[in-house]
Design a protein around this motif. Structure first.
Motif, PDB file in Angstrom:
ATOM      1  N   LEU A   1      53.147  46.108  34.730  1.00 51.45           N
ATOM      2  CA  LEU A   1      53.412  45.712  35.977  1.00 51.45           C
ATOM      3  C   LEU A   1      54.880  45.503  36.245  1.00 51.45           C
ATOM      4  O   LEU A   1      55.671  44.827  35.514  1.00 51.45           O
TER       5      LEU A   1
ATOM      6  N   ILE B   1      40.646  38.874  36.739  1.00 54.65           N
ATOM      7  CA  ILE B   1      41.712  40.076  36.755  1.00 54.65           C
ATOM      8  C   ILE B   1      43.018  39.629  37.445  1.00 54.65           C
ATOM      9  O   ILE B   1      44.089  40.173  36.752  1.00 54.65           O
ATOM     10  N   ALA B   2      43.031  39.163  38.470  1.00 52.78           N
ATOM     11  CA  ALA B   2      44.210  38.847  39.061  1.00 52.78           C
ATOM     12  C   ALA B   2      44.989  37.880  38.012  1.00 52.78           C
ATOM     13  O   ALA B   2      46.605  37.952  38.193  1.00 52.78           O
TER      14      ALA B   2
ATOM     15  N   ILE C   1      48.951  35.704  33.297  1.00 54.69           N
ATOM     16  CA  ILE C   1      49.978  36.002  34.233  1.00 54.69           C
ATOM     17  C   ILE C   1      49.817  35.109  35.463  1.00 54.69           C
ATOM     18  O   ILE C   1      48.812  34.799  35.621  1.00 54.69           O
TER      19      ILE C   1
ATOM     20  N   PHE D   1      42.042  43.955  41.589  1.00 47.60           N
ATOM     21  CA  PHE D   1      40.967  43.579  41.478  1.00 47.60           C
ATOM     22  C   PHE D   1      39.700  43.326  42.546  1.00 47.60           C
ATOM     23  O   PHE D   1      38.694  43.201  42.418  1.00 47.60           O
TER      24      PHE D   1
ATOM     25  N   PRO E   1      44.063  47.395  36.377  1.00 49.85           N
ATOM     26  CA  PRO E   1      44.180  46.230  35.342  1.00 49.85           C
ATOM     27  C   PRO E   1      44.576  46.883  34.051  1.00 49.85           C
ATOM     28  O   PRO E   1      43.962  47.958  33.622  1.00 49.85           O
ATOM     29  N   GLY E   2      45.468  46.038  33.487  1.00 44.69           N
ATOM     30  CA  GLY E   2      46.115  46.501  31.898  1.00 44.69           C
ATOM     31  C   GLY E   2      47.219  47.326  32.378  1.00 44.69           C
ATOM     32  O   GLY E   2      47.993  47.424  31.322  1.00 44.69           O
TER      33      GLY E   2
ATOM     34  N   GLY F   1      45.534  38.395  35.225  1.00 35.19           N
ATOM     35  CA  GLY F   1      45.924  39.407  34.087  1.00 35.19           C
ATOM     36  C   GLY F   1      44.862  39.552  32.747  1.00 35.19           C
ATOM     37  O   GLY F   1      45.341  39.908  31.643  1.00 35.19           O
TER      38      GLY F   1
ATOM     39  N   ILE G   1      47.783  44.436  41.133  1.00 29.05           N
ATOM     40  CA  ILE G   1      46.614  44.491  40.474  1.00 29.05           C
ATOM     41  C   ILE G   1      45.105  44.751  41.272  1.00 29.05           C
ATOM     42  O   ILE G   1      45.078  43.851  42.008  1.00 29.05           O
TER      43      ILE G   1
ATOM     44  N   ASN H   1      41.848  40.908  31.078  1.00 31.58           N
ATOM     45  CA  ASN H   1      41.241  42.281  31.291  1.00 31.58           C
ATOM     46  C   ASN H   1      39.892  42.399  30.213  1.00 31.58           C
ATOM     47  O   ASN H   1      39.082  43.021  30.404  1.00 31.58           O
TER      48      ASN H   1
ATOM     49  N   THR I   1      42.793  33.443  45.442  1.00 34.38           N
ATOM     50  CA  THR I   1      41.321  33.812  44.782  1.00 34.38           C
ATOM     51  C   THR I   1      40.812  32.484  44.146  1.00 34.38           C
ATOM     52  O   THR I   1      39.617  32.288  43.999  1.00 34.38           O
TER      53      THR I   1
END
Lengths: 637, 637
Positions: free
Chosen positions: B189, A158-159, A50, B197, B185-186, A161, B195, A163, B364
């Motif tokens: 959304l 993780i940002a 994402i 993180f 996470p997961g 998407g 999320i 996981n 990030t």
């Protein structure tokens, strides 16, 4: 009489031969949660699933509005906006409603009523908005295959998407300690027992390198037991390390076990230490026979086991950092072997100097003390003192630069100083080599040490230390840092069973003496007294047996290998011996004037003058510290 | 309207103030088994409890005998010894019986009978014997206080009889994620969800630095909930980290919670990113409010949380390594803040060059890509391109030297090349910056990049790329590595709802276009076509909105922020869009001739010509790779 080594391969040839035979390692991968990925190695590229942000979001606290409504606003022409009609209040991270296209930050608003603000600047479309995907766009590569995961990667994945990630499985590394003489740490020790510490070192090395260590019980020197242990481990593990049993001694069953269960590809490599290594394949798994001597084991682990683990993790090892350093002593080497010599480094003045540490394959302390490794290729006979050599580092350069090098006479208080300096500063180290007072003087003269502890009695003046410095280092500006007065005497077993009272007792051939090495102040003290009494050294039993520290002499007496030796009171007490005083002497620290201003030396001085240090001296006993820390310039006296 | 920052302390002043208030950290120690000590820090000096070896032992396989019995032996005068009378057989490590004083190794023996040997060399007392304490003498210092334990230390400690050691307890570090917008996470959304993180990054940072992370559930923006979470964590943990809630936004309850429960010492420091940090004390424990933006959070973690953990472990942080590098671009900085700028480094020719990465606090990926950090002190306005600057490294120098720098036009296949290069070699990296084709030409000219992907159409000749290089880099020997032909076209939502067919459609003001940045080949393609059709750019809605990659343009269309954009087929397909072809173009790699011989470039060439790469291109779609890897010398044409 027994097996001989099958081969004497050159190191790289042996490794190439072995890894070629081993073929492609059958690595497994596993799926793990992204947040458990620290230090793991990706088995697939990680692409974002994402975008982040996944919606257009405000980059500021303020209001979201439509830029068109702000056109014309200026300091002179404030424009009023109405909440929910012209704008909505947004915080950092809030979504921008579809009908708006910019954010004006709170600092640029004038509140004019409960639901009204005035602005005095026109806004530009998309200002203060983080558009979708600004940080990470869907389908973007975050980290490639074979990437070792860091905390920042976990955040970005993780940002994005992601996981779950695919990583290489950590290889299970079986460790089999073998040897009838091996006992577990803590077991009561008989003569001939050897504590199995190698397998624990291997476990932490494997852990550090990213494998999972699996230690098996100690296996006796029994062919069938060794064979069945290897068989079992080769089924349960990805890599098998068998310790000991790889000397050419009687108990060598490991090589046969490997041959019988699979293939022994290499047995014996022309390196030192590490020569008797075995590399085999059982059940398609690599099986390494690691020599029993801890230093040999260390190098074989570092060269071969680490590489095997890296193969499972697809991790390319980094070459260690190197520095160029000047050899302080000649280093001899066998023409037959590629040698790995543990080196102690010092940063003296503005250059690195390197001194070889004990070459013994059993010297675990040489590994603890080593800052790096000097490799001497096969067919090279040795290297002269003064040669510039390349050292592969085991320690950080900054730590070496923060280390006070201390070469000279030994006293147990050097350990105390070393500990207190590091404890109090957290930053500075003191590393000591015990080569005796005269060795210290030489090292100081040759600029191989920062400080030299010495206790040298001038027979003519009765004065300590100063005259020696004037004589041997006339052209340097040297200071004496006063340290302690200490008592020298005979160390004997409890109750002094042989009733040793003075040097004349040594004439009795049945009394076994243990001596210190040439150049040590204590040796000079002995010789001075023998000469005075006209006693011939060759008539003293054990005069030739040399130890390098007071503690080593005390240990020989405590073990009944000798009946007496000369040394300091504290060493005798530490070993539970009795002590017959002979004299008081001044144990001081010589140092070049030019190092006196270095912060680490100043820290050492404050330790020397500290209450904590004095308390420890009182606890050890036999020390007078009334002048500790006083500085005497040798030139001015 | 809301809180303002309480203070704008200079960074070091803030830290000093805070740590002074914090006082001496109440660190705990614990006893652990020596073999569990890897990476732990000693809380006491470790002295050996026994000598190693703890008995006189044989250093060789051979026989133990009495040296006196060997006197006179020579090549001409063999001396025969009888087993159990004159000698016993010993293996390496075996004890030496009290009546013997030397070992003759097996290679020097001539077997003359079942229990007899002859020798042809006299033995010296103590030869081939490892005397008691040779390696470690009882009472000797093995490692000092505050020492981080390595595998070799574990070996020496166990060998020295030390099975239990006192180490500092790892601090328990509580991590509290706060924010009503945060989701795990997961979770599905919604717009506005973020999320969480950050807390996972913190966990792995804490883990890496030697603490024990303890993550709490996400806490909503509710004063009472935040307060009770802080209260609980301050009881259960040694250090508490509260994430987010430290912007000046409405939801800022953290500062009040800290003030109410204890003391908020610092709120706001003059650094960027990281300004809104809070440092407080609750229940005598340090409580740090970490900004919500991930880059701000990273620096605050690195500067403050790491230091707190180090304090608990008595571990003095190492200064990061630094290199000097030449700035490729001007870096502006605010006079009000001490700035930390993430930098991408390259080793081009024989010098390091440094380019600033995205400055956004939310980026990030800028942390993933960063090789180091440039600090710009407060009161400095910025630094000009060409300045030599000191960069604190986040990456190893060797990795930077093994990185192909790639600056120029973007295509999704650059990610593919980057992944394959690293996967296949394990050693080399490709790092890319997307600044458009003209940006690539400039970087190549200025020696800031190794390679520059470009797709520049010469309007006069219809030829791609070569004429631009001849014109803009006339004085350098440049090659073109042919890469792919690719299709450019309009990216539109599925089924092309607005029925966009060609450039004329953009004249419709209701059609929202999203553009690429100036200097990109795709932007030039647009402008060329608009000019040909006499369409005024200012009449196109969204002409001003610039994105830096094909994927970012596609994401804007997919999100319905725009109705169409110009880009490559593969990006459209990756984002699930429809695609209206406009033209084919040649996307090639320009490179200085001088880099062609570098091993990493050769590896890149073999990736470019590999079946694996072609398969990936087929999977992405829209690429013709028939000439991939062909080299054209621009001078010779």
């Amino acid at each position: 009489m027994q097996n001989v080594y099958l081969s004497n391969y050159e190191l790289n040839e042996a490794i190439d031969t072995y890894f070629e035979r081993l073929g492609t390692i059958n690595k497994s991968t596993e799926k793990i949660n992204t947040w458990d990925g620290l230090g793991r190695v990706t088995a697939q590229p990680v692409y974002s699933l994402i975008s982040s942000p996944h919606y257009n979001s405000s980059a500021m606290d303020g209001i979201a509005t439509l830029s068109e409504k702000t056109f014309g606003a200026s300091e002179r022409n404030h424009i009023e906006l109405i909440e929910n009609k012209d704008y909505v209040v947004v915080d950092t991270g809030d979504p921008i409603p579809k009908e708006f296209d910019c954010v004006i930050m709170v600092e640029d608003l004038i509140r004019t009523g409960k639901n009204k603000v005035k602005i005095y600047n026109a806004a530009i479309p998309w200002q203060n908005i983080r558009p979708i995907g600004e940080d990470i766009v869907e389908s973007q590569l975050i980290v490639p295959t074979n990437h070792k995961i860091r905390p920042v990667d976990i955040g970005a994945m993780i940002a994005g998407g992601v996981n779950e990630i695919s990583v290489y499985k950590k290889p299970m590394v079986g460790i089999i300690p073998t040897g009838t003489e091996l006992v577990e740490p803590g077991a009561p020790l008989k003569v001939g027992d050897i504590i199995d510490f190698n397998s624990r070192v291997f476990m932490s090395q494997v852990d550090e390198w990213g494998g999972i260590p699996k230690r098996y019980e100690i296996v006796k020197d029994d062919y069938d037991e060794i064979k069945s242990a290897v068989k079992r481990a080769s089924k349960e593990c990805d890599i098998v390390l068998i310790n000991a049993g790889s000397s050419a001694g009687r108990e060598d069953y490991t090589s046969s076990a490997i041959s019988d269960l699979g293939d022994l590809i290499i047995h014996g490599v022309a390196i030192k230490p590490g020569k008797p290594v075995m590399m085999g394949i059982v059940n398609n798994k690599p099986i390494i026979g690691i020599p029993g001597y801890p230093v040999s084991a260390y190098f074989i682990m570092d060269i071969i086991a680490k590489r095997l683990i890296n193969e499972y993790l697809s991790y390319k090892a980094q070459m260690p950092s190197t520095v160029m350093a000047t050899l302080t002593r000649r280093v001899m080497s066998s023409l037959k072997y590629h040698e790995f010599v543990r080196m102690k480094l010092g940063y003296i003045g503005d250059k690195f100097v390197a001194a070889p540490l004990s070459r013994g394959a059993g010297a675990t302390m040489s590994l603890v003390k080593a800052d790096g490794v000097l490799e001497i290729p096969q067919h090279v006979e040795g290297l002269e003192a003064g040669t510039e050599v390349k050292i592969s580092l085991m320690t950080k350069v900054s730590d070496i630069k923060n280390t006070i090098v201390c070469i000279g006479s030994h006293d147990p208080i050097i350990d105390t100083l070393s500990d207190m300096l590091h404890k109090n500063t957290g930053k500075y180290f003191l590393s000591s080599a015990h080569v005796g007072s005269m060795g210290g003087i030489t090292a100081l003269k040759n600029e191989e040490t920062h400080i030299a502890p010495i206790h040298l009695l001038d027979m003519d003046t009765g004065e300590y230390n100063i005259s020696y410095i004037k004589k041997y280092i006339p052209d340097k500006d040297i200071c004496i840092i006063k340290c302690v007065k200490r008592i020298q005497g005979f160390m004997v077993r409890k109750e002094n069973p042989l009733n040793i009272k003075d040097f004349t007792a040594l004439q009795d051939k049945s009394i076994r003496f243990v001596n210190r090495q040439r150049g040590s102040g204590t040796r000079l003290l002995l010789d001075y007294n023998l000469k005075k009494l006209n006693i011939e050294p060759r008539n003293i039993t054990g005069y030739q047996r040399e130890e390098f520290t007071h503690l080593a002499v005390a240990a020989a007496v405590a073990n009944d290998d000798a009946d007496c030796g000369l040394g300091v009171y504290s060493a005798a007490i530490l070993m539970g011996l009795d002590f017959i005083p002979v004299c008081n002497e001044e144990y001081d620290i010589a140092i070049s004037q030019e190092y006196m201003e270095q912060p680490m030396i100043k820290e050492l001085l404050s330790v020397l003058k500290s209450r904590e240090f004095f308390d420890k001296l009182d606890e050890l006993g036999g020390y007078d510290y009334s002048e500790a820390g006083k500085i005497i310039d040798v030139e001015r006296g």
